[in-house]
Design an enzyme around this catalytic site. Structure first.
Site, PDB file in Angstrom:
ATOM      1  N   GLN A  35      38.343  40.811   8.158  1.00 24.21           N
ATOM      2  CA  GLN A  35      37.532  41.131   9.325  1.00 24.21           C
ATOM      3  C   GLN A  35      36.092  40.678   9.102  1.00 24.21           C
ATOM      4  OE1 GLN A  35      36.017  45.206  10.640  1.00 24.21           O
ATOM      5  NE2 GLN A  35      37.660  44.879  12.131  1.00 24.21           N
ATOM      6  N   LYS A  84      39.124  43.346  17.480  1.00 18.84           N
ATOM      7  CA  LYS A  84      39.209  44.804  17.576  1.00 18.84           C
ATOM      8  C   LYS A  84      38.027  45.306  18.398  1.00 18.84           C
ATOM      9  CE  LYS A  84      40.402  48.917  14.934  1.00 18.84           C
ATOM     10  NZ  LYS A  84      39.368  49.942  14.739  1.00 18.84           N
ATOM     11  N   ASN A 105      45.090  52.115  18.674  1.00 20.21           N
ATOM     12  CA  ASN A 105      44.422  52.742  17.539  1.00 20.21           C
ATOM     13  C   ASN A 105      43.720  54.014  18.003  1.00 20.21           C
ATOM     14  OD1 ASN A 105      41.429  52.009  15.683  1.00 20.21           O
ATOM     15  ND2 ASN A 105      43.219  53.022  14.893  1.00 20.21           N
ATOM     16  N   PRO A 153      41.029  48.463   9.340  1.00 21.83           N
ATOM     17  CA  PRO A 153      39.930  48.140   8.422  1.00 21.83           C
ATOM     18  C   PRO A 153      38.907  49.267   8.424  1.00 21.83           C
ATOM     19  CG  PRO A 153      39.712  46.900  10.465  1.00 21.83           C
ATOM     20  CD  PRO A 153      41.017  47.630  10.548  1.00 21.83           C
ATOM     21  N   MET A 154      38.592  49.787   7.231  1.00 15.67           N
ATOM     22  CA  MET A 154      37.612  50.866   7.105  1.00 15.67           C
ATOM     23  C   MET A 154      36.686  50.536   5.944  1.00 15.67           C
ATOM     24  SD  MET A 154      40.047  54.234   7.640  1.00 15.67           S
ATOM     25  CE  MET A 154      41.363  53.626   6.562  1.00 15.67           C
ATOM     26  N   ARG A 174      41.991  56.778   9.518  1.00 14.62           N
ATOM     27  CA  ARG A 174      41.605  57.968   8.770  1.00 14.62           C
ATOM     28  C   ARG A 174      42.792  58.828   8.342  1.00 14.62           C
ATOM     29  NH1 ARG A 174      38.100  60.575  12.999  1.00 14.62           N
ATOM     30  NH2 ARG A 174      39.445  59.343  14.339  1.00 14.62           N
ATOM     31  N   CYS A 179      33.332  48.715  15.529  1.00 19.56           N
ATOM     32  CA  CYS A 179      32.643  49.638  14.630  1.00 19.56           C
ATOM     33  C   CYS A 179      31.504  50.336  15.364  1.00 19.56           C
ATOM     34  CB  CYS A 179      32.111  48.899  13.408  1.00 19.56           C
ATOM     35  SG  CYS A 179      31.222  49.979  12.255  1.00 19.56           S
TER      36      CYS A 179
END
Length: 358
Positions: A71, A145, A206, A17-18, A231, A101
Site C-alpha cells: 500500500q 481503499k 471492511n 493494512p494497519m 482490528r 486512513c
C-alpha cells in the site's frame, strides 16, 4: 473472488493494512491461519523516505507468501506513480492506494481519506498510478481503499468508486465509515452495498467484522466479493480460520486450546524478533502480547510487568510463564469481564466472551 489480476487467491478473506501491525511476520501468520490475501503497511510516496529504516523494513517481503501487495500513500500524482514503480521494482505484485486512513498525521498532509474531499485529485492520482504500473504486458493490478466519504454530510463513495473503475482500478475496498467517524459508530454496510451495485470491479467490505457470523452477514447484506478484517485479528489471527470454516460448513470451530495459542504466539514472537532485531523487536512486540492476553485472568498486571522487560529472552520467558499459569486455570482460555465494553479502540468493545479472542 478467487483471483486478482493474474493472481489466484486462497479465499476472499483479506487482512487489512494497519500501520505498525501488519508487518511481514503478522501477514505471514494470518495467511498461515486462513487469510487469502494481505496488504502491507502503508509506504510513503516521498522518495526521501524510501531508504529510511522503517520504509525499508516495510518493503521487506523476503519469503512472503504471494501475492505481495504494497500500500502506498501520498497526495502528489507524480510521486505516487514513482512510488508504485519503485515498489514493483522491489517485488510488489499488487499496488494498493491508501485513501482510507483517517489518522491526523496522514490527513494533515492531504493524503489518506483527506483525498476524498478532492475528487479531481483522486482521479489524477489513480490515473497516474495505473498508467505507471497497471497497463501493458507486465501490468500490475492497482487497487484502492477508501471510506464512505469525508463526513456524513459529504459521502461520495459512489462517485469515487465510478471514477476509480473508469481509471482502471482492479479492486475497491470500502471501509464503511467516513473519515470523521474514525472508528466510532457502526459501519455503513448499506453504502458498501450501493457501491457494489454501481460498479463491475470486485468490491471488498471492511469494518466491524469480528466473528464468523458477522462475516457471513456482511457478505450477504453488501453483496461484496470479499471481506477485509483489521482490528479484530489483532491478537486473534486464527479468526480467518474460524471464518473460512464457518462459511464453508456453517459450523463454528471450537476456540483454540491454550497450548495452540501458546505455540502460535511463540512462533509469531520468534519471527517478530528476527525481523526487527533485539532492541526494536522487544518493544514492538509488546502491543501484540497485549492483544494476545487481552481479557485473560491477570492480564492487566502481567502487561504492566511485561512492559518493563527490555530483552527478548526475558519477554519470551515471561509470556510463556503467563500462559503456563493459564493452563492451571483452564484448558480453554476464558475471558473475564474486562473484555466487555472496555477493550479500547482495537475491537470497539465487542463482547467476545463466547470464543477465544485476545
Amino acid at each position: 473472488m478467487p483471483t486478482l489480476g493474474s493472481h489466484n487467491l486462497r479465499n476472499n478473506l483479506f487482512v487489512a493494512p494497519m500501520a505498525g501491525v501488519t508487518d511481514r511476520p503478522f501477514r505471514q501468520l494470518c495467511k498461515r491461519l486462513g487469510a487469502g490475501y494481505a496488504v502491507s503497511e502503508m509506504v510513503a510516496s516521498n522518495a526521501q523516505l524510501w531508504k529510511s529504516e522503517k520504509t525499508m523494513r516495510r518493503a521487506n517481503h523476503a519469503g512472503e507468501v504471494e501475492p505481495i501487495a504494497v500500500q502506498i500513500a501520498g497526495a502528489d500524482p507524480a510521486m505516487m506513480a514513482e512510488a508504485a514503480r519503485y515498489n514493483v521494482a522491489n517485488g510488489a505484485q499488487i499496488i494498493d492506494i491508501n485513501m482510507g486512513c483517517p489518522a491526523k498525521k496522514v490527513c494533515n498532509v492531504a493524503a489518506g481519506s483527506a483525498l476524498l474531499q478532492n475528487e479531481p485529485l483522486v482521479q489524477r492520482i489513480v490515473e497516474a498510478v495505473v498508467s505507471a504500473v497497471g497497463v501493458g504486458p507486465d501490468a500490475v493490478p492497482v487497487t484502492l481503499k477508501i471510506r464512505t466519504g469525508w463526513d456524513r454530510e459529504n459521502r461520495n463513495a459512489l462517485n469515487v468508486a465510478r471514477l476509480a473503475e473508469n481509471a482502471g482500478i482492479s479492486m475497491l475496498t470500502v471501509h464503511g465509515r467516513t473519515r470523521a467517524d474514525l472508528y466510532h459508530g457502526d459501519a455503513e454496510y448499506e453504502t458498501i452495498a450501493a457501491v457494489k451495485a454501481a460498479v463491475r470491479i470486485p468490491v471488498v467490505a471492511n469494518g466491524d467484522i469480528t466473528s464468523p457470523e458477522k462475516a457471513r452477514h456482511v457478505l450477504a447484506v453488501t453483496g461484496a466479493d470479499a471481506i477485509m478484517i483489521g482490528r479484530a485479528a489483532q491478537g486473534r489471527p486464527w479468526l480467518f480460520r474460524e471464518i473460512e470454516h464457518f462459511l464453508q460448513t456453517g459450523a463454528l470451530l471450537p476456540p483454540p486450546r491454550i497450548d495452540e495459542i501458546q505455540q502460535v504466539m511463540n512462533e509469531h514472537l520468534e519471527d517478530h524478533y528476527e525481523f526487527y532485531g533485539e532492541f526494536t523487536g522487544v518493544r514492538t512486540a509488546r502491543k501484540h502480547i497485549g492483544w494476545y492476553t487481552r481479557g485473560l485472568s491477570g492480564a492487566n498486571v502481567f502487561r504492566h510487568r511485561m512492559n518493563t522487560l527490555d530483552t527478548t529472552r526475558e519477554q519470551l520467558l515471561a509470556v510463556n510463564e503467563f500462559f503456563d499459569a493459564q493452563k492451571a486455570i483452564s484448558d480453554r482460555l476464558v475471558y473475564v469481564d474486562e473484555t466487555v465494553g472496555n477493550s479500547g479502540p482495537d475491537n470497539k468493545g465487542e463482547d467476545h466472551t463466547d470464543r477465544l479472542a485476545a
